[in-house]
Design an enzyme around this catalytic site. Structure first.
Site, mmCIF file in Angstrom:
data_model
loop_
_atom_site.group_PDB
_atom_site.id
_atom_site.type_symbol
_atom_site.label_atom_id
_atom_site.label_comp_id
_atom_site.label_asym_id
_atom_site.label_seq_id
_atom_site.Cartn_x
_atom_site.Cartn_y
_atom_site.Cartn_z
ATOM 1 N N SER A 104 41.921 29.620 33.733
ATOM 2 C CA SER A 104 42.396 30.327 34.917
ATOM 3 C C SER A 104 42.054 29.567 36.195
ATOM 4 O O SER A 104 42.492 28.443 36.384
ATOM 5 C CB SER A 104 41.820 31.745 34.915
ATOM 6 O OG SER A 104 42.370 32.527 35.932
ATOM 7 N N ASP A 243 46.973 31.003 40.630
ATOM 8 C CA ASP A 243 45.817 30.337 40.046
ATOM 9 C C ASP A 243 46.285 29.447 38.903
ATOM 10 O O ASP A 243 47.487 29.290 38.670
ATOM 11 C CB ASP A 243 44.774 31.355 39.587
ATOM 12 C CG ASP A 243 45.320 32.309 38.528
ATOM 13 O OD1 ASP A 243 46.552 32.444 38.438
ATOM 14 O OD2 ASP A 243 44.519 32.919 37.792
ATOM 15 N N ASP A 245 46.468 29.557 35.656
ATOM 16 C CA ASP A 245 47.325 30.045 34.571
ATOM 17 C C ASP A 245 48.384 31.023 35.059
ATOM 18 O O ASP A 245 49.093 31.625 34.257
ATOM 19 C CB ASP A 245 46.497 30.664 33.450
ATOM 20 C CG ASP A 245 45.807 31.964 33.855
ATOM 21 O OD1 ASP A 245 45.552 32.141 35.058
ATOM 22 O OD2 ASP A 245 45.510 32.784 32.969
ATOM 23 N N ASP A 247 48.467 33.986 36.312
ATOM 24 C CA ASP A 247 48.479 35.429 36.056
ATOM 25 C C ASP A 247 48.060 36.214 37.291
ATOM 26 O O ASP A 247 47.978 37.436 37.257
ATOM 27 C CB ASP A 247 47.614 35.804 34.850
ATOM 28 C CG ASP A 247 46.124 35.577 35.059
ATOM 29 O OD1 ASP A 247 45.745 34.951 36.075
ATOM 30 O OD2 ASP A 247 45.332 36.013 34.205
#
Length: 447
Positions: A104, A243, A245, A247
Site C-alpha cells: 500500500s 496510494d 495499491d 485502494d
C-alpha cells in the site's frame, strides 16, 4: 507467538521478514483453507494474483503462485493492478480466491500479501488464524501429475474488465472537469488516468511512471504537497492522490486545500441521501474520523456508526448492517453496491460525478463539514502491546482528557502494519491539540 497477519494482511521488509519461502508457505496454506469447499465438486480451484509495481512483487508473486499450484490450484496472474481490481476480478472470473501483493502506502522496500475469498471479500480474523495454523501442519508433498495446478501469466483482458466495471459503476459525463492525478508511481498508474479520461475529464497525470523502485517516493496520498502544487500550477478543478495499491483516494480543491477521507464521505453521504441511495440513512466510519464528521452528519440528519480502525472493520459493519457507504479518514472509501473493498479510482469518479451533477466546485461541497483541529503523531515503539498497560501512559491520557473536557478527544492505538503507536488528539484549537498530543507522545515514547 506473534500473529503473522496484521490489520491488512501480511506485511514486512521484502526478502528480510517477508521472504519467498514464507510466501510459498502462505500460498500453499491459503490455497488449502480457501479452496477446500470446491474439492468435493471435482472442480479445480482458481486463484487471481495481482501486484503493485514494486521490485519485490514479481518474486513474491512467483512464490505464492508456486505454493498455490502445489496444492492443485490454477493461478491466473493479472500483473500490476489496484487492490480493488483483484477483488473485482476474483468475483468477475468466478475464482475461489484472490491475492494482492502490495504494501500500500509503505516505502518501496516493504511489501505485503492480502487474501480475498470467493466473491472478492477480505478475510475475517478467524480464517487468517486458520491459514497461520495450517502453515505449520501442511505436509511438503502435494498432488502429483494432473493434480498440480497451472500458472497462467498475465490475463490479457483483466485490466479492461476492471476499467469497464468502473465505467458501469459511475456512468457520468465529466466533460469540463480538469483533474490532476497523482498515481504514486503505483498500481493506479495503469487504471486511474484511463478511467477518468474515459469518463470525459481532462487528466493531468503526475508520478505516473513506475520503474519498480519509485513507488510512494515523495508522491501519492502520503505526500500531498506534490499534488497541491500541481493543481495550482495547472489551474485544475481538483486533484486526486492515490496510494501504492490505489485502494484509497484523497483530494485537493482548486485552491490547493486538502479534502480528506472524512470530507469525501460527507460529500458522498449527502449526495447519496439526496438520491435515495444511502441505505438506512447511515454512514460507517472509524474511531479515527474527525469529530467534525459526526457534527456534519447530525446536521444532515444522517446516522454515523463507528468501528475499529481498518477498512476490513468498516466492511464488516457495512455488510452486517446492509449499509451503502463507509470509509476512513485516510481515503479508503467503500461503496458496497460497486465493490467489496476500498477503491480509490471509484472514489475519484464518484467525487467528480457529484461536482458535475451540482455544478459546484469541490471547495463548496467540502464546506459541508468543518474539520476540527486534529494532531496525529506516530511514535516508534519496540513493544506495541505494552503501551496501554503502562501506568504512566494511563495517567497521561486521563490528564489529557480532563484538560480537553467536552471540546475534544484523545485516541491511542497501535499501528496494525508498522512498529508504531499512534497518538491522536482533537481540540477546539490547533495549538491545544498540538500541545496535548506532543505531551502524550513523549510519555508513549518512554513507556
Amino acid at each position: 507467538m506473534t500473529r503473522l497477519f496484521g490489520t491488512d494482511g501480511v506485511r514486512g521488509l521484502a526478502n528480510k521478514t517477508l521472504t519467498a519461502p514464507l510466501a510459498l508457505k502462505l500460498g500453499a496454506a491459503a490455497a488449502h483453507v480457501l479452496t477446500a469447499g470446491t474439492r468435493p465438486h471435482g472442480r479445480r480451484p482458481v486463484a487471481i494474483v495481482g501486484r503493485d509495481p514494486r521490485v519485490s512483487g514479481e518474486m513474491l508473486a512467483a512464490a505464492l503462485a508456486a505454493g498455490m499450484a502445489s496444492r492443485g490450484v490454477d493461478v491466473l496472474r493479472v500483473g500490476v493492478i489496484p487492490t480493488p481490481g483483484v477483488a473485482f476480478l476474483t468475483d468477475d472470473y468466478g475464482a475461489d480466491m484472490g491475492v494482492m501483493i502490495s504494501a500500500s502506502h509503505n516505502p518501496m522496500p516493504d511489501n505485503g500479501i492480502k487474501f480475498f475469498s470467493a466473491g472478492g471479500h477480505k478475510l475475517p480474523d478467524e480464517v487468517e488464524d486458520e491459514i497461520e495454523r495450517v502453515m505449520d501442519d501442511l505436509p511438503e508433498e502435494g498432488p502429483t501429475g494432473h493434480g498440480i495446478g497451472r500458472v497462467i501469466e498475465e490475463a490479457p483482458d483483466a485490466r479492461g474488465r476492471y476499467l469497464q466495471h468502473l465505467a458501469d459503476a459511475v456512468p457520468t459525463d465529466l466533460s469540463g472537469i480538469t483533474v490532476v492525478v497523482d498515481a504514486a508511481n503505483g498500481a493506479a498508474s495503469v487504471i486511474a488516468p484511463q478511467a477518468y479520461e474515459a469518463a470525459g475529464a481532462k487528466v493531468i497525470a503526475i508520478h505516473n511512471t513506475p520503474n519498480a523502485y519509485n513507488i510512494n517516493e515523495k508522491c501519492g496520498s502520503t505526500h500531498m504537497d506534490q499534488i497541491q502544487a500541481a493543481v495550482l500550477e495547472h489551474g485544475a478543478d481538483l486533484g486526486l492522490a492515490h496510494d501504492g495499491d490505489a485502494d484509497r483516494c484523497l483530494a485537493v480543491d482548486s485552491d490547493g486545500n486538502i479534502v480528506d477521507g472524512d470530507q469525501i464521505m460527507a460529500i458522498l453521504a449527502i449526495a447519496m441521501k439526496e438520491n435515495s441511495e444511502l441505505r438506512k440513512n447511515t454512514l460507517v466510519a472509524t474511531v479515527m474520523s474527525n469529530l467534525g464528521l459526526k457534527l456534519a452528519m447530525e446536521k444532515a440528519d444522517i446516522q454515523l456508526r463507528t468501528t475499529k480502525v481498518g477498512d476490513r472493520y468498516v466492511l464488516e459493519e457495512l455488510n452486517a448492517g446492509g449499509f451503502a457507504l463507509g470509509g476512513e479518514q485516510s481515503g479508503h472509501i467503500v461503496l458496497p453496491d460497486h465493490g467489496t473493498t476500498g477503491d480509490g479510482t471509484l472514489t475519484g469518479l464518484s467525487l467528480m460525478a457529484r461536482m458535475a451533477a451540482t455544478g459546484k466546485p469541490l471547495s463548496e461541497l467540502a464546506a459541508a463539514m468543518t474539520v476540527l483541529p486534529q494532531v496525529l503523531i506516530n511514535v516508534p515503539v519496540a513493544d506495541k502491546s505494552s503501551i496501554m498497560k503502562s501506568a504512566n501512559v494511563q495517567a497521561a491520557v486521563a490528564a489529557a482528557e480532563e484538560e480537553l473536557g467536552g471540546t475534544g478527544r484523545v485516541l491511542l492505538r497501535p499501528s496494525g502494519t508498522e512498529e508504531l503507536f499512534r497518538v491522536m488528539v482533537e481540540a477546539a484549537e490547533q495549538e491545544q491539540a498540538r500541545r496535548v498530543a506532543g505531551r502524550l507522545a513523549a510519555v508513549v515514547a518512554e513507556a
